[in-house]
Design a protein around this motif. Sequence first.
Motif, PDB file in Angstrom:
ATOM      1  N   ALA A 162      30.974  22.425  34.458  1.00  0.00           N
ATOM      2  CA  ALA A 162      30.549  23.709  34.617  1.00  0.00           C
ATOM      3  C   ALA A 162      31.520  24.817  33.818  1.00  0.00           C
ATOM      4  CB  ALA A 162      30.347  24.495  36.102  1.00  0.00           C
ATOM      5  N   GLU A 163      32.708  24.393  34.069  1.00  0.00           N
ATOM      6  CA  GLU A 163      33.997  25.045  33.437  1.00  0.00           C
ATOM      7  C   GLU A 163      34.959  24.244  32.717  1.00  0.00           C
ATOM      8  OE1 GLU A 163      36.257  27.248  36.548  1.00  0.00           O
ATOM      9  OE2 GLU A 163      34.384  28.397  37.111  1.00  0.00           O
ATOM     10  N   PRO A 164      35.305  24.705  31.671  1.00  0.00           N
ATOM     11  CA  PRO A 164      35.989  23.670  30.729  1.00  0.00           C
ATOM     12  C   PRO A 164      37.447  23.636  31.469  1.00  0.00           C
ATOM     13  CG  PRO A 164      35.931  26.099  29.773  1.00  0.00           C
ATOM     14  CD  PRO A 164      35.144  26.040  30.761  1.00  0.00           C
ATOM     15  N   ALA A 165      37.830  22.363  31.158  1.00  0.00           N
ATOM     16  CA  ALA A 165      39.380  22.182  31.824  1.00  0.00           C
ATOM     17  C   ALA A 165      40.481  23.110  31.265  1.00  0.00           C
ATOM     18  CB  ALA A 165      39.668  20.916  31.706  1.00  0.00           C
ATOM     19  N   ALA A 166      41.323  23.958  31.792  1.00  0.00           N
ATOM     20  CA  ALA A 166      42.234  24.601  31.566  1.00  0.00           C
ATOM     21  C   ALA A 166      43.601  24.161  30.856  1.00  0.00           C
ATOM     22  CB  ALA A 166      42.306  25.949  32.153  1.00  0.00           C
ATOM     23  N   SER A 167      43.612  22.716  31.763  1.00  0.00           N
ATOM     24  CA  SER A 167      45.064  22.458  31.588  1.00  0.00           C
ATOM     25  C   SER A 167      44.888  20.957  30.798  1.00  0.00           C
ATOM     26  CB  SER A 167      45.720  22.180  32.890  1.00  0.00           C
ATOM     27  OG  SER A 167      44.814  21.443  33.817  1.00  0.00           O
ATOM     28  N   SER A 168      46.163  20.691  30.298  1.00  0.00           N
ATOM     29  CA  SER A 168      45.936  19.359  29.510  1.00  0.00           C
ATOM     30  C   SER A 168      46.843  18.464  30.334  1.00  0.00           C
ATOM     31  CB  SER A 168      46.506  19.528  28.093  1.00  0.00           C
ATOM     32  OG  SER A 168      47.902  19.717  28.310  1.00  0.00           O
ATOM     33  N   SER A 169      47.222  17.292  29.945  1.00  0.00           N
ATOM     34  CA  SER A 169      47.632  16.294  30.646  1.00  0.00           C
ATOM     35  C   SER A 169      49.315  16.553  30.751  1.00  0.00           C
ATOM     36  CB  SER A 169      47.551  14.659  30.245  1.00  0.00           C
ATOM     37  OG  SER A 169      47.794  14.812  28.786  1.00  0.00           O
ATOM     38  N   GLU A 170      49.629  17.136  29.453  1.00  0.00           N
ATOM     39  CA  GLU A 170      51.081  17.664  29.211  1.00  0.00           C
ATOM     40  C   GLU A 170      51.372  18.469  30.439  1.00  0.00           C
ATOM     41  OE1 GLU A 170      51.884  18.459  25.311  1.00  0.00           O
ATOM     42  OE2 GLU A 170      51.088  16.750  24.564  1.00  0.00           O
ATOM     43  N   ASP A 171      50.637  19.470  30.400  1.00  0.00           N
ATOM     44  CA  ASP A 171      50.724  20.707  31.456  1.00  0.00           C
ATOM     45  C   ASP A 171      50.971  20.056  32.976  1.00  0.00           C
ATOM     46  OD1 ASP A 171      50.910  22.410  29.458  1.00  0.00           O
ATOM     47  OD2 ASP A 171      48.632  23.068  29.777  1.00  0.00           O
ATOM     48  N   ASP A 172      49.846  19.324  33.002  1.00  0.00           N
ATOM     49  CA  ASP A 172      50.009  18.464  34.497  1.00  0.00           C
ATOM     50  C   ASP A 172      51.114  17.833  34.828  1.00  0.00           C
ATOM     51  OD1 ASP A 172      47.296  19.583  34.842  1.00  0.00           O
ATOM     52  OD2 ASP A 172      46.414  17.668  34.381  1.00  0.00           O
ATOM     53  N   ALA A 173      51.776  16.833  33.868  1.00  0.00           N
ATOM     54  CA  ALA A 173      52.893  16.126  34.072  1.00  0.00           C
ATOM     55  C   ALA A 173      54.235  17.338  34.288  1.00  0.00           C
ATOM     56  CB  ALA A 173      53.117  15.531  32.789  1.00  0.00           C
ATOM     57  N   TYR A 174      54.036  18.431  33.664  1.00  0.00           N
ATOM     58  CA  TYR A 174      55.111  19.265  33.534  1.00  0.00           C
ATOM     59  C   TYR A 174      55.303  19.768  34.864  1.00  0.00           C
ATOM     60  CZ  TYR A 174      58.014  23.357  32.894  1.00  0.00           C
ATOM     61  OH  TYR A 174      58.991  24.414  33.209  1.00  0.00           O
ATOM     62  N   TYR A 175      54.041  20.282  35.486  1.00  0.00           N
ATOM     63  CA  TYR A 175      54.017  21.266  36.583  1.00  0.00           C
ATOM     64  C   TYR A 175      54.063  20.149  37.858  1.00  0.00           C
ATOM     65  CZ  TYR A 175      53.095  25.270  34.175  1.00  0.00           C
ATOM     66  OH  TYR A 175      53.195  26.522  33.397  1.00  0.00           O
ATOM     67  N   ALA A 176      53.894  18.952  37.632  1.00  0.00           N
ATOM     68  CA  ALA A 176      53.970  18.052  38.807  1.00  0.00           C
ATOM     69  C   ALA A 176      55.137  18.086  39.404  1.00  0.00           C
ATOM     70  CB  ALA A 176      53.761  16.412  38.387  1.00  0.00           C
ATOM     71  N   GLN A 177      56.315  18.434  38.681  1.00  0.00           N
ATOM     72  CA  GLN A 177      57.813  18.531  39.118  1.00  0.00           C
ATOM     73  C   GLN A 177      57.933  19.469  40.195  1.00  0.00           C
ATOM     74  OE1 GLN A 177      60.756  18.912  36.204  1.00  0.00           O
ATOM     75  NE2 GLN A 177      59.541  20.520  35.039  1.00  0.00           N
ATOM     76  N   PHE A 178      57.197  20.504  40.131  1.00  0.00           N
ATOM     77  CA  PHE A 178      57.219  21.604  41.127  1.00  0.00           C
ATOM     78  C   PHE A 178      56.341  21.404  42.425  1.00  0.00           C
ATOM     79  CE2 PHE A 178      57.881  23.311  36.884  1.00  0.00           C
ATOM     80  CZ  PHE A 178      59.078  23.650  36.935  1.00  0.00           C
ATOM     81  N   GLN A 179      57.054  21.541  43.448  1.00  0.00           N
ATOM     82  CA  GLN A 179      56.236  21.418  44.916  1.00  0.00           C
ATOM     83  C   GLN A 179      55.883  22.831  45.313  1.00  0.00           C
ATOM     84  OE1 GLN A 179      55.800  18.393  46.302  1.00  0.00           O
ATOM     85  NE2 GLN A 179      56.715  17.563  44.546  1.00  0.00           N
ATOM     86  N   VAL A 180      54.413  22.732  45.723  1.00  0.00           N
ATOM     87  CA  VAL A 180      53.661  24.019  46.117  1.00  0.00           C
ATOM     88  C   VAL A 180      53.464  23.815  47.604  1.00  0.00           C
ATOM     89  CG1 VAL A 180      51.416  25.241  45.913  1.00  0.00           C
ATOM     90  CG2 VAL A 180      52.366  24.141  44.066  1.00  0.00           C
ATOM     91  N   PRO A 181      53.981  24.602  48.229  1.00  0.00           N
ATOM     92  CA  PRO A 181      53.957  24.798  49.720  1.00  0.00           C
ATOM     93  C   PRO A 181      52.696  24.772  50.257  1.00  0.00           C
ATOM     94  CG  PRO A 181      55.106  26.697  48.944  1.00  0.00           C
ATOM     95  CD  PRO A 181      54.790  26.065  47.830  1.00  0.00           C
ATOM     96  N   ASP A 182      52.346  24.092  51.390  1.00  0.00           N
ATOM     97  CA  ASP A 182      50.896  23.866  51.976  1.00  0.00           C
ATOM     98  C   ASP A 182      50.458  25.333  52.603  1.00  0.00           C
ATOM     99  OD1 ASP A 182      50.908  21.392  51.178  1.00  0.00           O
ATOM    100  OD2 ASP A 182      51.510  20.464  53.057  1.00  0.00           O
ATOM    101  N   ASP A 183      51.144  26.062  52.914  1.00  0.00           N
ATOM    102  CA  ASP A 183      51.004  27.407  53.496  1.00  0.00           C
ATOM    103  C   ASP A 183      50.953  28.559  52.563  1.00  0.00           C
ATOM    104  OD1 ASP A 183      53.627  27.405  53.088  1.00  0.00           O
ATOM    105  OD2 ASP A 183      54.031  28.132  55.169  1.00  0.00           O
ATOM    106  N   LEU A 184      50.929  28.235  51.295  1.00  0.00           N
ATOM    107  CA  LEU A 184      51.049  29.349  50.376  1.00  0.00           C
ATOM    108  C   LEU A 184      49.571  30.062  50.320  1.00  0.00           C
ATOM    109  CD1 LEU A 184      52.431  30.629  48.030  1.00  0.00           C
ATOM    110  CD2 LEU A 184      51.111  29.232  46.397  1.00  0.00           C
ATOM    111  N   VAL A 185      49.938  31.333  50.536  1.00  0.00           N
ATOM    112  CA  VAL A 185      48.773  32.315  50.646  1.00  0.00           C
ATOM    113  C   VAL A 185      49.029  33.434  49.594  1.00  0.00           C
ATOM    114  CG1 VAL A 185      47.315  34.091  51.861  1.00  0.00           C
ATOM    115  CG2 VAL A 185      48.228  32.033  52.901  1.00  0.00           C
ATOM    116  N   TRP A 186      48.060  33.526  48.650  1.00  0.00           N
ATOM    117  CA  TRP A 186      48.460  34.735  47.534  1.00  0.00           C
ATOM    118  C   TRP A 186      47.600  36.001  47.945  1.00  0.00           C
ATOM    119  CZ3 TRP A 186      45.033  36.225  43.861  1.00  0.00           C
ATOM    120  CH2 TRP A 186      44.024  35.627  43.529  1.00  0.00           C
TER     121      TRP A 186
END
Length: 186
Positions: A162-186
């Motif tokens: 339904a929606e085109p994938a916005a991220s590529s595998s390189e982006d996924d690999a880069y952002y995998a090193q950053f941890q996102v907290p479970d309780d993040l509310v924006w």
Amino acid sequence: MAKANPLQEQLLKAGLVKKSKVAEVAREQHVARHARAAAAAAPSDAALDAERTRAEKAERDRSLAAERKAQARTAELRAQARQIVQDKKLPRAGDSEYRFNADGAIRTLLINDEQRRLLASGALVIARLGDRHELLPRTAAEKVRERDPDMIVLDHGQTAGAEPAASSSEDDAYYAQFQVPDDLVW
């Protein structure tokens, strides 16, 4: 000589008309009858133009009727979608703000933690109802999407196509090193 009608015969017997005059009138009538038949067989330009105009008007009327019918069908589907949203909307009970992007602006709904979890998993969907936004269960949202897809504002459970994938595998690999907290509310 063409056969004279009874009135002509009476006038002839009375001596009021001559035999040659009766024959002449009979010939004229005969010619006039045949001329009318020939004119009816070969339509004039005016008759052809009138027929063409009539056909164009009929076609225009048919296309306008089809357009009105399509507009009525669209309005009917929108009304059905609005009715589904009104009937199936979930009550929003909570003090936690949920923000989402709709119509180029960030909107906010007050929801509870269970509703937030269901929204994230795709079991709940946000639909537009006039100038408000409502929470709908997935089954009701699918019915609304069939009738008016523009009413669905946010759906995390859409199929992958339904929606085109916005991220590529390189982006996924880069952002995998950053941890996102479970309780993040924006």
